[in-house]
Scaffold this active site. Structure first.
Site, mmCIF file in Angstrom:
data_model
loop_
_atom_site.group_PDB
_atom_site.id
_atom_site.type_symbol
_atom_site.label_atom_id
_atom_site.label_comp_id
_atom_site.label_asym_id
_atom_site.label_seq_id
_atom_site.Cartn_x
_atom_site.Cartn_y
_atom_site.Cartn_z
ATOM 1 N N ARG A 297 63.872 7.446 109.074
ATOM 2 C CA ARG A 297 62.676 7.323 108.382
ATOM 3 C C ARG A 297 62.621 5.867 108.129
ATOM 4 N NH1 ARG A 297 61.706 9.156 103.203
ATOM 5 N NH2 ARG A 297 59.709 9.493 103.418
ATOM 6 N N LYS B 196 75.919 10.415 102.872
ATOM 7 C CA LYS B 196 75.080 10.994 103.821
ATOM 8 C C LYS B 196 75.980 11.253 105.111
ATOM 9 C CE LYS B 196 70.720 10.154 106.068
ATOM 10 N NZ LYS B 196 69.459 9.239 106.031
ATOM 11 N N ARG C 201 64.109 7.458 93.938
ATOM 12 C CA ARG C 201 65.633 6.884 93.538
ATOM 13 C C ARG C 201 66.467 7.389 92.547
ATOM 14 N NH1 ARG C 201 64.315 4.613 97.472
ATOM 15 N NH2 ARG C 201 63.890 2.216 97.958
#
Length: 329
Positions: free
Chosen positions: A126, A191, A326
């Site tokens: 992204r 991730k 966030r």
């Protein structure tokens, strides 16, 4: 990079994938090129993310095992599940799997068409961020899906697919899988997978969804300094090695099934499933909108895919593409 050069590099990789030493002279004979050319091809192989040993008197050898994706094996696994094996492609080295799908869009393209690649030289996530895509280490897949109701129909698509990936990892034995709105899959705070959906076509007419998915299977540790966020991979989490062909087949099958369900019923059937993995549920978050920063408590998602945030006792909705999220107050 010219196709002929890529072909030579792939030949070198295929030879060295047997795990044995091969001299520069022998490689040169097989490829009918000079030892100087072989030396350059080895550098190209290393640039793709494969660590190569060179030992004087023995030649070249991969530092660790490299098992290549095999389209026949992927198709075999799919056939066992009565899944369509048409319109599935495998590229060894590609700029971007999403770009491959974009270039394939035509009147004849069918939903569910997919391409896998061993490496991407221009992989992206992204907001144009680079997706580090070394050769033979992870899974990089892109898929096409037709959206008859226009681009608006894609609003919750990344959430549905994030749910599917989280469920797949759970089935493989991974604990503590989480999803982070709108498109990240996290394990132990790091991730492990991401989704990039790009759209072409009309806002109100037929649109085309190009769905890119990357899953870290066995990321080379020496590439860590090229990744700008905490990451992990499946092999590290479970301390085991995996058949990428099997995982590729499972990913493709499960994504196709989810997309058919999404096409029929939208995001609603996925909301409860997504919330089981919600990393931010009932936790403080910061919403960044340009120069503004808002604070609140994340309260899941709604049926459109909007993030629900409680602020001053009221629920507010925020959509991906409009804000950045966030963690923390």
């Amino acid at each position: 990079m010219k196709p002929q050069r890529i072909e030579r590099i792939i030949q070198v990789i295929e030879i060295l994938s047997d795990g044995q030493f091969h001299s520069g002279e022998d490689l040169g004979v097989i490829l009918n090129v000079s030892r100087t050319a072989i030396s350059q091809y080895i550098k190209d192989v290393q640039a793709l993310g494969i660590d190569v040993f060179r030992v004087t008197g023995k030649g070249y050898k991969f530092a660790s095992e490299v098992k290549l994706l095999d389209l026949d094996k992927v198709s075999g696994y799919l056939e066992q599940q009565d899944e369509d094996i048409q319109n599935i492609y495998l590229e060894r080295v590609i700029g971007s799997t999403n770009d491959f799908i974009k270039h394939a869009i035509s009147d004849d393209i069918k939903s569910g068409m997919a391409v896998f690649s061993e490496a991407q030289t221009e992989g992206r996530g992204r907001r144009g961020k680079r997706w580090v895509s070394p050769f033979g280490s992870n899974l990089y897949m892109s898929m096409y899906w037709r959206l008859d109701d226009g681009m608006g129909a894609a609003m919750g698509l990344s959430l549905a697919l994030g749910t599917v990936i989280a469920e797949l990892l759970s089935e493989l034995g991974v604990y503590d899988v989480e999803v982070k709105w709108p498109n990240d899959v996290i394990v132990n705070g790091k991730k492990i997978a991401g989704i990039l959906i790009e759209l072409e076509g009309q806002a109100l007419g037929v649109a085309h969804a190009i769905i890119g998915i990357g899953i870290n299977i066995q990321m080379p540790s020496w590439l860590a300094n090229q990744i700008d966020q905490p990451w992990t991979d499946l092999s590290s989490v479970l301390n085991a090695k995996f058949d990428r062909n099997h995982i590729a087949a499972l990913l493709l099958k499960n994504c196709r099934k989810a997309l058919r369900e999404y096409e029929a019923n939208g995001l609603e059937p996925f909301v409860t499933r997504w919330q089981k993995f919600d990393r931010l549920a009932h936790k403080p978050v910061r919403i960044i909108m340009g120069d503004r920063e808002l604070h609140g408590i994340a309260e899941g998602i709604d049926g459109s895919g909007a993030l629900l945030v409680k602020r001053d006792g009221k629920l507010e909705r925020f959509h991906a593409g409009e804000v950045s999220l966030r963690y923390g107050a």
